[in-house]
Write a protein that holds these residues in place. Structure first.
Motif, PDB file in Angstrom:
ATOM      1  N   ARG A  96      34.680  27.783  26.849  1.00 14.87           N
ATOM      2  CA  ARG A  96      33.854  26.702  26.307  1.00 14.87           C
ATOM      3  C   ARG A  96      33.133  27.079  25.024  1.00 14.87           C
ATOM      4  N   HIS A  97      32.515  28.247  25.008  1.00 22.18           N
ATOM      5  CA  HIS A  97      31.744  28.640  23.820  1.00 22.18           C
ATOM      6  C   HIS A  97      32.646  29.099  22.682  1.00 22.18           C
ATOM      7  N   TRP A  98      33.621  29.932  23.023  1.00 24.25           N
ATOM      8  CA  TRP A  98      34.453  30.521  21.982  1.00 24.25           C
ATOM      9  C   TRP A  98      35.798  29.823  21.815  1.00 24.25           C
ATOM     10  N   GLY A  99      36.172  28.951  22.726  1.00 24.09           N
ATOM     11  CA  GLY A  99      37.423  28.200  22.620  1.00 24.09           C
ATOM     12  C   GLY A  99      38.672  29.056  22.626  1.00 24.09           C
ATOM     13  N   LEU A 100      38.677  30.112  23.412  1.00 17.02           N
ATOM     14  CA  LEU A 100      39.815  31.020  23.460  1.00 17.02           C
ATOM     15  C   LEU A 100      40.856  30.526  24.464  1.00 17.02           C
ATOM     16  N   PRO A 101      42.084  31.014  24.361  1.00 16.19           N
ATOM     17  CA  PRO A 101      43.158  30.567  25.262  1.00 16.19           C
ATOM     18  C   PRO A 101      42.865  30.887  26.734  1.00 16.19           C
ATOM     19  N   ALA A 102      43.389  30.034  27.603  1.00 14.14           N
ATOM     20  CA  ALA A 102      43.146  30.171  29.037  1.00 14.14           C
ATOM     21  C   ALA A 102      43.651  31.507  29.586  1.00 14.14           C
ATOM     22  N   GLN A 103      44.809  31.987  29.124  1.00 14.99           N
ATOM     23  CA  GLN A 103      45.329  33.244  29.656  1.00 14.99           C
ATOM     24  C   GLN A 103      44.444  34.426  29.258  1.00 14.99           C
ATOM     25  N   LEU A 104      43.932  34.421  28.055  1.00 17.68           N
ATOM     26  CA  LEU A 104      43.013  35.473  27.629  1.00 17.68           C
ATOM     27  C   LEU A 104      41.752  35.448  28.491  1.00 17.68           C
ATOM     28  N   ALA A 105      41.236  34.250  28.723  1.00 22.08           N
ATOM     29  CA  ALA A 105      40.044  34.108  29.568  1.00 22.08           C
ATOM     30  C   ALA A 105      40.332  34.566  30.993  1.00 22.08           C
ATOM     31  N   GLU A 106      41.501  34.215  31.501  1.00 25.95           N
ATOM     32  CA  GLU A 106      41.879  34.614  32.858  1.00 25.95           C
ATOM     33  C   GLU A 106      41.924  36.135  32.981  1.00 25.95           C
ATOM     34  N   HIS A 107      42.494  36.809  31.996  1.00 25.30           N
ATOM     35  CA  HIS A 107      42.540  38.275  32.012  1.00 25.30           C
ATOM     36  C   HIS A 107      41.130  38.856  31.921  1.00 25.30           C
ATOM     37  N   ALA A 108      40.309  38.312  31.046  1.00 24.40           N
ATOM     38  CA  ALA A 108      38.937  38.812  30.906  1.00 24.40           C
ATOM     39  C   ALA A 108      38.157  38.639  32.202  1.00 24.40           C
ATOM     40  N   VAL A 109      38.331  37.504  32.867  1.00 26.65           N
ATOM     41  CA  VAL A 109      37.648  37.249  34.136  1.00 26.65           C
ATOM     42  C   VAL A 109      38.082  38.279  35.186  1.00 26.65           C
ATOM     43  N   LEU A 110      39.365  38.561  35.264  1.00 26.79           N
ATOM     44  CA  LEU A 110      39.859  39.564  36.208  1.00 26.79           C
ATOM     45  C   LEU A 110      39.260  40.938  35.900  1.00 26.79           C
ATOM     46  N   LEU A 111      39.231  41.318  34.626  1.00 22.88           N
ATOM     47  CA  LEU A 111      38.720  42.639  34.260  1.00 22.88           C
ATOM     48  C   LEU A 111      37.217  42.746  34.490  1.00 22.88           C
ATOM     49  N   VAL A 112      36.484  41.676  34.213  1.00 19.17           N
ATOM     50  CA  VAL A 112      35.045  41.671  34.501  1.00 19.17           C
ATOM     51  C   VAL A 112      34.828  41.874  35.997  1.00 19.17           C
ATOM     52  N   SER A 113      35.617  41.200  36.793  1.00 25.38           N
ATOM     53  CA  SER A 113      35.504  41.342  38.245  1.00 25.38           C
ATOM     54  C   SER A 113      35.723  42.795  38.672  1.00 25.38           C
ATOM     55  N   GLU A 114      36.679  43.454  38.058  1.00 26.28           N
ATOM     56  CA  GLU A 114      36.946  44.861  38.395  1.00 26.28           C
ATOM     57  C   GLU A 114      35.791  45.774  37.975  1.00 26.28           C
ATOM     58  N   LEU A 115      35.279  45.582  36.761  1.00 24.89           N
ATOM     59  CA  LEU A 115      34.170  46.433  36.300  1.00 24.89           C
ATOM     60  C   LEU A 115      32.901  46.186  37.103  1.00 24.89           C
ATOM     61  N   VAL A 116      32.634  44.917  37.411  1.00 28.64           N
ATOM     62  CA  VAL A 116      31.466  44.599  38.231  1.00 28.64           C
ATOM     63  C   VAL A 116      31.643  45.195  39.629  1.00 28.64           C
ATOM     64  N   GLY A 117      32.842  45.080  40.186  1.00 24.50           N
ATOM     65  CA  GLY A 117      33.098  45.677  41.503  1.00 24.50           C
ATOM     66  C   GLY A 117      32.824  47.164  41.509  1.00 24.50           C
ATOM     67  N   ASN A 118      33.238  47.866  40.460  1.00 22.78           N
ATOM     68  CA  ASN A 118      32.959  49.298  40.361  1.00 22.78           C
ATOM     69  C   ASN A 118      31.461  49.564  40.270  1.00 22.78           C
ATOM     70  N   ALA A 119      30.760  48.788  39.464  1.00 28.09           N
ATOM     71  CA  ALA A 119      29.316  48.977  39.310  1.00 28.09           C
ATOM     72  C   ALA A 119      28.590  48.734  40.633  1.00 28.09           C
ATOM     73  N   VAL A 120      28.995  47.718  41.349  1.00 29.04           N
ATOM     74  CA  VAL A 120      28.345  47.394  42.626  1.00 29.04           C
ATOM     75  C   VAL A 120      28.694  48.425  43.691  1.00 29.04           C
ATOM     76  N   ARG A 121      29.970  48.788  43.790  1.00 31.11           N
ATOM     77  CA  ARG A 121      30.453  49.669  44.850  1.00 31.11           C
ATOM     78  C   ARG A 121      30.040  51.124  44.672  1.00 31.11           C
ATOM     79  N   HIS A 122      30.053  51.606  43.446  1.00 32.28           N
ATOM     80  CA  HIS A 122      29.979  53.056  43.258  1.00 32.28           C
ATOM     81  C   HIS A 122      28.678  53.587  42.650  1.00 32.28           C
ATOM     82  N   THR A 123      27.749  52.740  42.252  1.00 32.42           N
ATOM     83  CA  THR A 123      26.587  53.270  41.540  1.00 32.42           C
ATOM     84  C   THR A 123      25.305  53.293  42.352  1.00 32.42           C
ATOM     85  N   GLY A 124      25.187  52.474  43.379  1.00 29.65           N
ATOM     86  CA  GLY A 124      23.946  52.421  44.150  1.00 29.65           C
ATOM     87  C   GLY A 124      22.794  51.807  43.369  1.00 29.65           C
ATOM     88  N   ALA A 125      23.097  51.109  42.306  1.00 30.37           N
ATOM     89  CA  ALA A 125      22.056  50.520  41.450  1.00 30.37           C
ATOM     90  C   ALA A 125      21.523  49.228  42.049  1.00 30.37           C
TER      91      ALA A 125
END
Length: 171
Positions: free
Chosen positions: A68-97
């Protein structure tokens, strides 16, 4: 037979009621709430509680900024969403923060997404086999992003990935 008819009607009601939960209008409302609660990661780092359910909010924020903000292609957004989910999962699972930060930046030709946490423990890119159930997060980041890395901070680290975008947003 009346009992069976009653069961059929109940099942039919449940089936017709379930899809309403996933309508675009409901998703828009959840996205709006995520922005109200946490802020816009494209304007600066937003802090989210380090809980598994925060991954859904991070995905919604990422998708809304990319599409919506940047108007980027859906596939790029889909990949970014998947990667964010992975990085957030690592931060939640492994850091104790208690919290982690999410920030997104767009500059000419690139999109950068960062997840910051207070742990200085470095993530490891592990070899992955088809039968592996866990440990695929950084493998996906490595395969779907153009580059990624970890910046150590005085207190913690930022794990980031970048994706190339064309002049008109295409990858």
């Amino acid at each position: 037979m009346a009992g069976l008819e009653g069961m059929e009607q109940s099942r039919q009601r449940a089936v017709t009621a379930a899809p309403a939960r996933w309508t675009p209008m409901v998703e828009d409302e959840l996205t709006r709430k995520a922005f109200e609660l946490f802020g816009d990661p494209a304007l600066g780092e937003v802090r989210l509680p380090s809980r598994p359910e925060s991954a859904a909010a991070a995905r919604r924020l990422t998708q809304a900024v990319m599409l919506r903000h940047w108007g980027l292609p859906a596939q790029l957004a889909e990949h970014a969403v998947l990667l964010v989910s992975e990085l957030v999962g690592n931060a939640v699972r492994h850091t104790g923060a208690r919290h982690f930060g999410l920030r997104m930046d767009r500059r000419r030709g690139w999109v950068r997404v960062e997840v910051r946490d207070p742990s200085r423990g470095l993530p490891c890119l592990l070899p992955v086999r088809e039968t592996d159930i866990n440990g695929r997060g950084l493998f996906l980041v490595d395969k779907l992003s153009d580059r990624w890395g970890v910046d150590l901070l005085a207190r913690g680290k930022t794990t980031w990935f970048e994706m190339r975008v064309g002049e008109r947003g295409e990858r």
